[in-house]
Design a protein around this motif. Structure first.
Motif, short mmCIF file in Angstrom:
data_model
loop_
_atom_site.label_atom_id
_atom_site.label_comp_id
_atom_site.label_asym_id
_atom_site.label_seq_id
_atom_site.Cartn_x
_atom_site.Cartn_y
_atom_site.Cartn_z
N GLN A 1 0.82 -1.22 0.00
CA GLN A 1 0.00 0.00 0.00
C GLN A 1 0.85 1.27 0.00
O GLN A 1 0.51 2.25 -0.63
N ARG A 2 1.97 1.21 0.70
CA ARG A 2 2.86 2.38 0.78
C ARG A 2 3.83 2.46 -0.40
O ARG A 2 4.57 3.43 -0.54
N HIS A 3 3.87 1.40 -1.23
CA HIS A 3 4.84 1.33 -2.33
C HIS A 3 6.26 1.51 -1.81
O HIS A 3 7.04 2.31 -2.34
N THR A 4 6.59 0.76 -0.79
CA THR A 4 7.90 0.88 -0.17
C THR A 4 8.42 -0.47 0.30
O THR A 4 7.71 -1.47 0.24
N ILE A 5 9.63 -0.49 0.77
CA ILE A 5 10.26 -1.71 1.26
C ILE A 5 10.02 -1.86 2.76
O ILE A 5 10.12 -0.88 3.51
N ALA A 6 9.72 -3.07 3.16
CA ALA A 6 9.65 -3.42 4.58
C ALA A 6 10.86 -4.30 4.89
O ALA A 6 11.02 -5.37 4.29
N TYR A 7 11.73 -3.82 5.75
CA TYR A 7 12.90 -4.60 6.14
C TYR A 7 12.59 -5.38 7.40
O TYR A 7 12.12 -4.81 8.39
N LEU A 8 12.85 -6.67 7.37
CA LEU A 8 12.72 -7.50 8.56
C LEU A 8 14.08 -7.52 9.25
O LEU A 8 15.10 -7.73 8.60
N THR A 9 14.06 -7.27 10.54
CA THR A 9 15.32 -7.19 11.27
C THR A 9 15.41 -8.25 12.37
O THR A 9 14.40 -8.70 12.90
N ASP A 10 16.63 -8.63 12.66
CA ASP A 10 16.92 -9.56 13.75
C ASP A 10 18.02 -8.93 14.59
O ASP A 10 19.13 -8.71 14.07
N GLN A 11 17.70 -8.57 15.80
CA GLN A 11 18.63 -7.89 16.70
C GLN A 11 19.19 -6.63 16.04
O GLN A 11 20.38 -6.33 16.12
N GLY A 12 18.31 -5.89 15.37
CA GLY A 12 18.68 -4.63 14.76
C GLY A 12 19.36 -4.73 13.41
O GLY A 12 19.64 -3.71 12.78
N ARG A 13 19.61 -5.93 12.94
CA ARG A 13 20.28 -6.13 11.65
C ARG A 13 19.25 -6.53 10.60
O ARG A 13 18.42 -7.41 10.82
N ARG A 14 19.27 -5.86 9.44
CA ARG A 14 18.36 -6.21 8.36
C ARG A 14 18.71 -7.59 7.81
O ARG A 14 19.85 -7.82 7.40
N VAL A 15 17.72 -8.48 7.81
CA VAL A 15 17.97 -9.84 7.35
C VAL A 15 17.14 -10.21 6.12
O VAL A 15 17.43 -11.19 5.44
N ALA A 16 16.10 -9.44 5.84
CA ALA A 16 15.25 -9.72 4.68
C ALA A 16 14.50 -8.45 4.32
O ALA A 16 14.39 -7.53 5.13
N ALA A 17 14.01 -8.43 3.08
CA ALA A 17 13.24 -7.28 2.62
C ALA A 17 12.00 -7.76 1.87
O ALA A 17 12.06 -8.73 1.12
N ILE A 18 10.91 -7.05 2.09
CA ILE A 18 9.68 -7.29 1.35
C ILE A 18 9.53 -6.11 0.41
O ILE A 18 9.46 -4.96 0.84
N VAL A 19 9.52 -6.41 -0.89
CA VAL A 19 9.44 -5.38 -1.93
C VAL A 19 8.14 -5.58 -2.69
O VAL A 19 7.85 -6.71 -3.11
N PRO A 20 7.35 -4.52 -2.90
CA PRO A 20 6.13 -4.69 -3.69
C PRO A 20 6.46 -5.28 -5.06
O PRO A 20 7.42 -4.88 -5.72
N ALA A 21 5.67 -6.24 -5.50
CA ALA A 21 5.95 -6.99 -6.73
C ALA A 21 6.11 -6.08 -7.94
O ALA A 21 7.01 -6.31 -8.77
#
Length: 94
Positions: A26-46
């Motif tokens: 909806q925001r047309h942006t990336i959601a970064y998933l973090t583990d202990q403050g470190r980015r480990v994955a990203a969700i990017v709109p298709a």
């Protein structure tokens, strides 16, 4: 793509992944998933994933290098731009 990327800890995303995906889309942006403050994955709109492909990123890096090295040219008008394109192609300007 929006510059409003956001981060969410894995512990918070657990069980809420559909909501995280929807928010990123909806925001047309990336959601970064973090583990202990470190980015480990990203969700990017298709519809915007093409930008992150290796080929596109390589072209972006090449364009950045061209700009930094002064291998660019500003034109005063579109006619001037098209005349330059025609000249490079070896065509006559009319």
């Amino acid at each position: 793509m929006s510059e409003d990327a956001f981060e969410i800890p894995l512990s918070e995303a657990d069980g809420h992944l559909p909501d995280v995906i929807s928010t990123a889309a909806q925001r047309h942006t990336i959601a970064y998933l973090t583990d202990q403050g470190r980015r480990v994955a990203a969700i990017v709109p298709a519809e915007e994933a093409w930008y992150w492909t290796p080929g596109w990123q390589s072209a972006e890096a090449e364009a950045d290098a061209d700009a930094q090295e002064g291998r660019t040219h500003a034109f005063d008008s579109m006619d001037d731009l098209f005349a330059e394109i025609d000249a490079v192609r070896g065509e006559r300007s009319e």
